[in-house]
Design a protein around this motif. Structure first.
Motif, PDB file in Angstrom:
ATOM      1  N   TRP A  80     -15.818 -12.688  -0.643  1.00  0.00           N
ATOM      2  CA  TRP A  80     -15.987 -11.887  -1.847  1.00  0.00           C
ATOM      3  C   TRP A  80     -14.717 -11.870  -2.682  1.00  0.00           C
ATOM      4  CZ3 TRP A  80     -12.162  -8.335  -1.413  1.00  0.00           C
ATOM      5  CH2 TRP A  80     -11.865  -7.800  -0.161  1.00  0.00           C
ATOM      6  N   TYR A  81     -14.859 -11.423  -3.916  1.00  0.00           N
ATOM      7  CA  TYR A  81     -13.746 -11.003  -4.772  1.00  0.00           C
ATOM      8  C   TYR A  81     -13.921  -9.511  -4.981  1.00  0.00           C
ATOM      9  CZ  TYR A  81     -12.317 -15.732  -6.031  1.00  0.00           C
ATOM     10  OH  TYR A  81     -11.834 -17.013  -5.994  1.00  0.00           O
ATOM     11  N   GLY A  82     -12.837  -8.799  -5.246  1.00  0.00           N
ATOM     12  CA  GLY A  82     -12.933  -7.364  -5.458  1.00  0.00           C
ATOM     13  C   GLY A  82     -11.922  -6.872  -6.467  1.00  0.00           C
ATOM     14  N   CYS A  83     -12.319  -5.857  -7.214  1.00  0.00           N
ATOM     15  CA  CYS A  83     -11.439  -5.176  -8.158  1.00  0.00           C
ATOM     16  C   CYS A  83     -11.150  -3.796  -7.575  1.00  0.00           C
ATOM     17  CB  CYS A  83     -12.121  -5.058  -9.515  1.00  0.00           C
ATOM     18  SG  CYS A  83     -11.132  -4.141 -10.712  1.00  0.00           S
ATOM     19  N   PHE A  84      -9.851  -3.479  -7.396  1.00  0.00           N
ATOM     20  CA  PHE A  84      -9.458  -2.270  -6.682  1.00  0.00           C
ATOM     21  C   PHE A  84      -8.468  -1.423  -7.465  1.00  0.00           C
ATOM     22  CE2 PHE A  84     -10.651  -5.293  -3.456  1.00  0.00           C
ATOM     23  CZ  PHE A  84     -11.377  -4.529  -2.557  1.00  0.00           C
ATOM     24  N   LEU A  85      -8.650  -0.106  -7.371  1.00  0.00           N
ATOM     25  CA  LEU A  85      -7.617   0.836  -7.759  1.00  0.00           C
ATOM     26  C   LEU A  85      -6.811   1.112  -6.497  1.00  0.00           C
ATOM     27  CD1 LEU A  85      -6.210   2.837  -9.671  1.00  0.00           C
ATOM     28  CD2 LEU A  85      -7.827   4.561  -8.826  1.00  0.00           C
ATOM     29  N   ARG A  86      -5.506   0.885  -6.568  1.00  0.00           N
ATOM     30  CA  ARG A  86      -4.612   1.180  -5.452  1.00  0.00           C
ATOM     31  C   ARG A  86      -3.762   2.376  -5.845  1.00  0.00           C
ATOM     32  NH1 ARG A  86       0.879  -0.301  -4.128  1.00  0.00           N
ATOM     33  NH2 ARG A  86       1.167   0.033  -1.908  1.00  0.00           N
ATOM     34  N   ARG A  87      -3.673   3.338  -4.939  1.00  0.00           N
ATOM     35  CA  ARG A  87      -2.808   4.511  -5.164  1.00  0.00           C
ATOM     36  C   ARG A  87      -1.918   4.680  -3.955  1.00  0.00           C
ATOM     37  NH1 ARG A  87      -3.793   8.360  -8.923  1.00  0.00           N
ATOM     38  NH2 ARG A  87      -3.319  10.039  -7.472  1.00  0.00           N
ATOM     39  N   ASP A  88      -0.644   4.929  -4.216  1.00  0.00           N
ATOM     40  CA  ASP A  88       0.338   5.172  -3.176  1.00  0.00           C
ATOM     41  C   ASP A  88       1.019   6.484  -3.521  1.00  0.00           C
ATOM     42  OD1 ASP A  88       2.419   5.275  -1.403  1.00  0.00           O
ATOM     43  OD2 ASP A  88       3.199   3.292  -1.879  1.00  0.00           O
ATOM     44  N   ASN A  89       0.753   7.522  -2.736  1.00  0.00           N
ATOM     45  CA  ASN A  89       1.232   8.870  -3.048  1.00  0.00           C
ATOM     46  C   ASN A  89       2.441   9.278  -2.230  1.00  0.00           C
ATOM     47  OD1 ASN A  89      -0.761   9.191  -4.890  1.00  0.00           O
ATOM     48  ND2 ASN A  89      -2.063  10.467  -3.621  1.00  0.00           N
ATOM     49  N   VAL A  90       3.261   8.339  -1.828  1.00  0.00           N
ATOM     50  CA  VAL A  90       4.383   8.669  -0.959  1.00  0.00           C
ATOM     51  C   VAL A  90       5.612   9.012  -1.793  1.00  0.00           C
ATOM     52  CG1 VAL A  90       5.877   7.852   0.885  1.00  0.00           C
ATOM     53  CG2 VAL A  90       3.487   7.192   0.855  1.00  0.00           C
ATOM     54  N   ALA A  97      -1.885   0.789  -9.049  1.00  0.00           N
ATOM     55  CA  ALA A  97      -2.061  -0.594  -9.498  1.00  0.00           C
ATOM     56  C   ALA A  97      -3.550  -0.889  -9.609  1.00  0.00           C
ATOM     57  CB  ALA A  97      -1.397  -1.570  -8.529  1.00  0.00           C
ATOM     58  N   LEU A  98      -3.904  -1.785 -10.504  1.00  0.00           N
ATOM     59  CA  LEU A  98      -5.247  -2.342 -10.615  1.00  0.00           C
ATOM     60  C   LEU A  98      -5.126  -3.769 -10.101  1.00  0.00           C
ATOM     61  CD1 LEU A  98      -8.170  -1.904 -11.586  1.00  0.00           C
ATOM     62  CD2 LEU A  98      -7.431  -2.835 -13.807  1.00  0.00           C
ATOM     63  N   GLN A  99      -5.903  -4.110  -9.067  1.00  0.00           N
ATOM     64  CA  GLN A  99      -5.712  -5.380  -8.368  1.00  0.00           C
ATOM     65  C   GLN A  99      -7.022  -6.126  -8.186  1.00  0.00           C
ATOM     66  OE1 GLN A  99      -3.957  -3.533  -4.834  1.00  0.00           O
ATOM     67  NE2 GLN A  99      -1.945  -4.284  -5.468  1.00  0.00           N
ATOM     68  N   ILE A 100      -6.947  -7.451  -8.219  1.00  0.00           N
ATOM     69  CA  ILE A 100      -8.065  -8.319  -7.864  1.00  0.00           C
ATOM     70  C   ILE A 100      -7.690  -9.006  -6.559  1.00  0.00           C
ATOM     71  CG2 ILE A 100      -9.450 -10.341  -8.465  1.00  0.00           C
ATOM     72  CD1 ILE A 100      -9.059  -9.593 -11.411  1.00  0.00           C
ATOM     73  N   TYR A 101      -8.550  -8.846  -5.558  1.00  0.00           N
ATOM     74  CA  TYR A 101      -8.353  -9.482  -4.260  1.00  0.00           C
ATOM     75  C   TYR A 101      -9.444 -10.522  -4.034  1.00  0.00           C
ATOM     76  CZ  TYR A 101      -4.701  -6.526  -2.267  1.00  0.00           C
ATOM     77  OH  TYR A 101      -3.509  -5.916  -1.997  1.00  0.00           O
ATOM     78  N   ARG A 102      -9.102 -11.528  -3.217  1.00  0.00           N
ATOM     79  CA  ARG A 102     -10.069 -12.536  -2.777  1.00  0.00           C
ATOM     80  C   ARG A 102     -10.077 -12.546  -1.254  1.00  0.00           C
ATOM     81  NH1 ARG A 102     -10.108 -17.964  -1.018  1.00  0.00           N
ATOM     82  NH2 ARG A 102     -12.088 -18.965  -1.534  1.00  0.00           N
ATOM     83  N   TRP A 103     -11.276 -12.408  -0.687  1.00  0.00           N
ATOM     84  CA  TRP A 103     -11.469 -12.540   0.760  1.00  0.00           C
ATOM     85  C   TRP A 103     -12.249 -13.827   0.991  1.00  0.00           C
ATOM     86  CZ3 TRP A 103     -10.171 -11.437   5.476  1.00  0.00           C
ATOM     87  CH2 TRP A 103     -11.064 -11.626   6.529  1.00  0.00           C
ATOM     88  N   PRO A 104     -11.615 -14.852   1.588  1.00  0.00           N
ATOM     89  CA  PRO A 104     -12.290 -16.144   1.759  1.00  0.00           C
ATOM     90  C   PRO A 104     -13.266 -16.173   2.929  1.00  0.00           C
ATOM     91  CG  PRO A 104     -10.064 -16.270   2.627  1.00  0.00           C
ATOM     92  CD  PRO A 104     -10.210 -14.898   2.010  1.00  0.00           C
ATOM     93  N   GLY A 105     -13.369 -15.073   3.674  1.00  0.00           N
ATOM     94  CA  GLY A 105     -14.266 -15.032   4.818  1.00  0.00           C
ATOM     95  C   GLY A 105     -13.543 -15.162   6.143  1.00  0.00           C
ATOM     96  N   TYR A 106     -12.225 -15.300   6.105  1.00  0.00           N
ATOM     97  CA  TYR A 106     -11.418 -15.439   7.316  1.00  0.00           C
ATOM     98  C   TYR A 106      -9.976 -15.101   6.946  1.00  0.00           C
ATOM     99  CZ  TYR A 106     -10.509 -19.774   4.886  1.00  0.00           C
ATOM    100  OH  TYR A 106     -10.205 -20.684   3.914  1.00  0.00           O
ATOM    101  N   ASP A 150      -7.000   7.245 -19.462  1.00  0.00           N
ATOM    102  CA  ASP A 150      -6.161   6.126 -19.030  1.00  0.00           C
ATOM    103  C   ASP A 150      -7.046   4.898 -18.833  1.00  0.00           C
ATOM    104  OD1 ASP A 150      -3.780   7.752 -18.750  1.00  0.00           O
ATOM    105  OD2 ASP A 150      -4.722   8.584 -16.948  1.00  0.00           O
ATOM    106  N   SER A 151      -6.500   3.719 -19.129  1.00  0.00           N
ATOM    107  CA  SER A 151      -7.270   2.499 -18.933  1.00  0.00           C
ATOM    108  C   SER A 151      -6.332   1.323 -18.703  1.00  0.00           C
ATOM    109  CB  SER A 151      -8.174   2.227 -20.134  1.00  0.00           C
ATOM    110  OG  SER A 151      -7.406   1.990 -21.288  1.00  0.00           O
ATOM    111  N   SER A 152      -6.884   0.269 -18.120  1.00  0.00           N
ATOM    112  CA  SER A 152      -6.118  -0.925 -17.836  1.00  0.00           C
ATOM    113  C   SER A 152      -7.075  -2.085 -17.619  1.00  0.00           C
ATOM    114  CB  SER A 152      -5.252  -0.711 -16.588  1.00  0.00           C
ATOM    115  OG  SER A 152      -4.351  -1.768 -16.423  1.00  0.00           O
ATOM    116  N   GLU A 153      -6.531  -3.306 -17.663  1.00  0.00           N
ATOM    117  CA  GLU A 153      -7.355  -4.498 -17.475  1.00  0.00           C
ATOM    118  C   GLU A 153      -6.516  -5.581 -16.814  1.00  0.00           C
ATOM    119  OE1 GLU A 153      -9.986  -5.805 -20.739  1.00  0.00           O
ATOM    120  OE2 GLU A 153      -8.927  -7.713 -20.613  1.00  0.00           O
ATOM    121  N   VAL A 154      -7.135  -6.361 -15.938  1.00  0.00           N
ATOM    122  CA  VAL A 154      -6.495  -7.513 -15.322  1.00  0.00           C
ATOM    123  C   VAL A 154      -7.550  -8.623 -15.235  1.00  0.00           C
ATOM    124  CG1 VAL A 154      -6.946  -6.746 -12.948  1.00  0.00           C
ATOM    125  CG2 VAL A 154      -5.050  -8.315 -13.405  1.00  0.00           C
TER     126      VAL A 154
END
Length: 187
Positions: A80-90, A97-106, A150-154
């Motif tokens: 799959w491909y995925g569009c993610f909101l990442r939040r780090d509250n530390v 961050a707004l991120q696009i990830y790719r999972w190739p199945g392995y 708020d908005s963003s695009e990648v």
């Protein structure tokens, strides 16, 4: 197609709910504070298409991702491909961050594109948010917005013009949780 979850349980027959997902009236809830969980909408889409989801985040302890999977393959390796909101509250290094990830199945999922600060790190965890993904040929455009304006695009284009971005959708949570209020797909 559009799902609002108005009817509540049981899940419609075209959904496969992974561990950590439950369906309630007007919402689907997903949570996994130690890894990932998915809820799959088992309907295949053909490019070009747009997929959109709305959600409220749960209280975030440290850092996590909530996203919309697209181009999910149902046979062989589950890619799959995925569009993610990442939040780090530390502490003072809190970030988003707004991120696009790719999972190739392995192996591991790969972050293939991102933009920083789609919203201030001080935005409430439970703010209403929207992720919209446009799949057109070999290009993914991920758009994000929240109730505060708020908005963003990648954007990411697959390097191989023969990559097939057709496939199914899914909600995904990773080290976080959410209440999902809708998913919409336009072909």
């Amino acid at each position: 197609d559009w799902h609002s979850w108005a009817a509540g349980p049981p899940a419609p027959s075209d959904w496969t709910l992974g561990s950590g997902f439950t369906l309630a009236t007007d919402q689907m809830e997903g949570s996994n504070t130690n890894g990932s969980a998915n809820a799959y909408w088992d309907i295949g889409l053909v490019s070009p298409y747009v997929a959109e989801m709305t959600f409220y985040g749960d209280t975030l302890v440290s850092g996590g991702w909530i996203g919309l999977l697209v181009a999910r393959k149902f046979n062989g390796n589950d890619s799959w491909y995925g569009c993610f909101l990442r939040r780090d509250n530390v502490g003072p290094t809190a970030q988003t961050a707004l991120q696009i990830y790719r999972w190739p199945g392995y192996g591991s999922a790969n972050n293939v594109a991102q933009t920083s600060d789609p919203e201030p790190a001080s935005t409430a965890d439970n703010a209403l948010r929207r992720i919209r993904v446009l799949v057109d040929g070999n290009t993914l455009t991920c758009r994000y917005s929240n109730e505060n304006g708020d908005s963003s695009e990648v954007t990411y284009s697959t390097p191989n013009p023969f990559d097939n971005l057709d496939g199914g959708l899914a909600y995904r949570v990773y080290d976080w949780g959410a209440t999902f209020t809708s998913i919409i797909a336009y072909e």
